[in-house]
Motif scaffolding. Structure first.
Motif, PDB file in Angstrom:
ATOM      1  N   GLY A   1       0.827  -1.194   0.000  1.00 38.75           N
ATOM      2  CA  GLY A   1       0.000   0.000   0.000  1.00 38.75           C
ATOM      3  C   GLY A   1       0.859   1.240   0.000  1.00 38.75           C
ATOM      4  O   GLY A   1       1.969   1.237  -0.538  1.00 38.75           O
ATOM      5  N   ALA A   2       0.370   2.319   0.603  1.00 43.73           N
ATOM      6  CA  ALA A   2       1.121   3.573   0.659  1.00 43.73           C
ATOM      7  C   ALA A   2       0.596   4.407   1.816  1.00 43.73           C
ATOM      8  O   ALA A   2      -0.526   4.205   2.294  1.00 43.73           O
ATOM      9  CB  ALA A   2       0.988   4.342  -0.655  1.00 43.73           C
TER      10      ALA A   2
ATOM     11  N   ILE B   1      -8.038   5.912  -2.178  1.00 40.80           N
ATOM     12  CA  ILE B   1      -8.449   4.922  -1.187  1.00 40.80           C
ATOM     13  C   ILE B   1      -9.224   3.794  -1.853  1.00 40.80           C
ATOM     14  O   ILE B   1      -9.006   2.606  -1.568  1.00 40.80           O
ATOM     15  CB  ILE B   1      -9.293   5.595  -0.089  1.00 40.80           C
ATOM     16  N   ALA B   2     -10.102   4.157  -2.758  1.00 43.43           N
ATOM     17  CA  ALA B   2     -10.884   3.149  -3.471  1.00 43.43           C
ATOM     18  C   ALA B   2      -9.979   2.247  -4.315  1.00 43.43           C
ATOM     19  O   ALA B   2     -10.179   1.032  -4.382  1.00 43.43           O
ATOM     20  CB  ALA B   2     -11.929   3.826  -4.349  1.00 43.43           C
ATOM     21  N   HIS B   3      -8.993   2.839  -4.973  1.00 42.74           N
ATOM     22  CA  HIS B   3      -8.060   2.065  -5.793  1.00 42.74           C
ATOM     23  C   HIS B   3      -7.280   1.089  -4.923  1.00 42.74           C
ATOM     24  O   HIS B   3      -7.091  -0.084  -5.292  1.00 42.74           O
ATOM     25  CB  HIS B   3      -7.100   3.004  -6.525  1.00 42.74           C
TER      26      HIS B   3
ATOM     27  N   VAL C   1      -3.386  -1.216   1.443  1.00 47.04           N
ATOM     28  CA  VAL C   1      -3.757  -0.395   2.597  1.00 47.04           C
ATOM     29  C   VAL C   1      -3.263   1.032   2.408  1.00 47.04           C
ATOM     30  O   VAL C   1      -2.193   1.259   1.844  1.00 47.04           O
ATOM     31  CB  VAL C   1      -3.165  -0.983   3.894  1.00 47.04           C
ATOM     32  N   ILE C   2      -4.063   1.980   2.868  1.00 46.60           N
ATOM     33  CA  ILE C   2      -3.656   3.388   2.876  1.00 46.60           C
ATOM     34  C   ILE C   2      -3.462   3.831   4.330  1.00 46.60           C
ATOM     35  O   ILE C   2      -4.247   3.480   5.211  1.00 46.60           O
ATOM     36  CB  ILE C   2      -4.734   4.277   2.215  1.00 46.60           C
TER      37      ILE C   2
ATOM     38  N   VAL D   1      -9.806   4.751   5.502  1.00 48.17           N
ATOM     39  CA  VAL D   1      -8.376   4.665   5.818  1.00 48.17           C
ATOM     40  C   VAL D   1      -8.214   3.875   7.118  1.00 48.17           C
ATOM     41  O   VAL D   1      -8.699   4.297   8.163  1.00 48.17           O
ATOM     42  CB  VAL D   1      -7.763   6.077   5.989  1.00 48.17           C
ATOM     43  N   PRO D   2      -7.503   2.748   7.088  1.00 50.42           N
ATOM     44  CA  PRO D   2      -7.382   1.947   8.312  1.00 50.42           C
ATOM     45  C   PRO D   2      -6.202   2.315   9.209  1.00 50.42           C
ATOM     46  O   PRO D   2      -6.226   2.031  10.406  1.00 50.42           O
ATOM     47  CB  PRO D   2      -7.203   0.529   7.768  1.00 50.42           C
ATOM     48  N   TRP D   3      -5.156   2.920   8.644  1.00 53.39           N
ATOM     49  CA  TRP D   3      -3.968   3.252   9.442  1.00 53.39           C
ATOM     50  C   TRP D   3      -3.911   4.756   9.680  1.00 53.39           C
ATOM     51  O   TRP D   3      -3.852   5.540   8.738  1.00 53.39           O
ATOM     52  CB  TRP D   3      -2.701   2.833   8.729  1.00 53.39           C
TER      53      TRP D   3
END
Length: 266
Positions: A199-200, A212-214, A221-222, A241-243
């Motif tokens: 992710g990034a 976020i959708a991508h 993960v974003i 956004v989980p993080w």
């Protein structure tokens, strides 16, 4: 940009976004959200960043992840320090790579070895390990040996502002790598889209809903940082956004737990 100017701009942006109407997070989004303690909870005087004193309280409080930085000593040991020298945090101009591990431990016993971080925290918190520089072949081999004892992606992720540094751990699965942006979100996002990775992460105001959708569509993960306000915390979680990276992990963990509790009572 001068740090004072940068902090003022971030404060203004965060204040504006916190007050802007946003979709409230769902119960599942709140449960999935993880607070990431950026260098721990510290004041820079009594408690210094990247030390056990900074990390122990956040792990004890249930903060889901801790972020810390890796550099190498003269004898190729991976240790936890953000800067190349001891000046900013410990008031000494010595370069970290000029000291052996034994000499560093004698001079600044607060600086942990990676092995100590793994032993102390890996069973209780997700490790977000940021690479600051390349090391010798021997140093990087030691780094890999320690991390190979954990499950990549599940127990830890490897972060860097420079994705080229991921070559230091090329034998790890790609899902372990997270490139991180400062003000350069688009090139970091594009790098992540063009490479296999986990992710990034970047500045919350630059991350678009389409990003976020991508990421979600590609099982990535974003991460958003650095968040201080309740309104922005809920905005980012509600966007998926989980993080949540922050320098105030204890306060944000309490806010997150309060929101989770309120949803469970509905």
């Amino acid at each position: 940009m001068h740090p004072l100017v940068e902090n003022t701009l971030v404060w203004l942006i965060e204040a504006g976004l916190a007050a802007w109407p946003h979709e409230p997070p769902s119960a599942s989004q709140l449960e999935r959200a993880t607070i990431v303690a950026h260098r721990g909870e510290r004041d820079g005087v009594q408690v210094r960043e990247n030390t056990f004193a900074a990390f122990d309280p956040v792990v004890a409080a249930g903060v889901g992840a801790i972020e810390f930085d890796i550099r190498y000593t003269r004898d190729d040991e991976p240790v936890v320090l953000h800067d190349a020298t001891l000046k900013r945090v410990f008031g000494r101009s010595t370069r970290i790579d000029a000291l052996s591990w034994r000499a560093l431990r004698a001079e600044i016993p607060e600086i942990p070895h990676l092995a100590e971080m793994i032993e102390r925290y890996s069973a209780r918190s997700h490790l977000m390990i940021e690479l600051k520089t390349r090391g010798s072949e021997r140093a990087e081999s030691r780094l890999y040996d320690w991390l190979s004892r954990l499950e990549p992606g599940a127990a830890f992720h490897v972060l860097s502002l420079d994705p080229a540094l991921f070559a230091a751990l090329a034998d790890l699965p790609s899902r372990a790598f997270i490139p991180v942006a400062k003000s350069n979100w688009r090139p970091i996002r594009d790098w992540a889209r063009g490479h296999e990775c986990g992710g990034a992460a970047g500045f919350f105001a630059q991350i678009r809903s389409a990003d976020i959708a991508h990421a979600r569509a590609h099982d990535r993960v974003i991460g958003s940082g650095f968040i201080r306000r309740r309104g922005v915390l809920l905005r980012e979680i509600g966007r998926g956004v989980p993080w949540i990276f922050t320098n105030q992990p204890l306060a944000l963990q309490r806010l997150l737990e309060r929101q989770r509790s309120q949803h469970r009572q509905l």
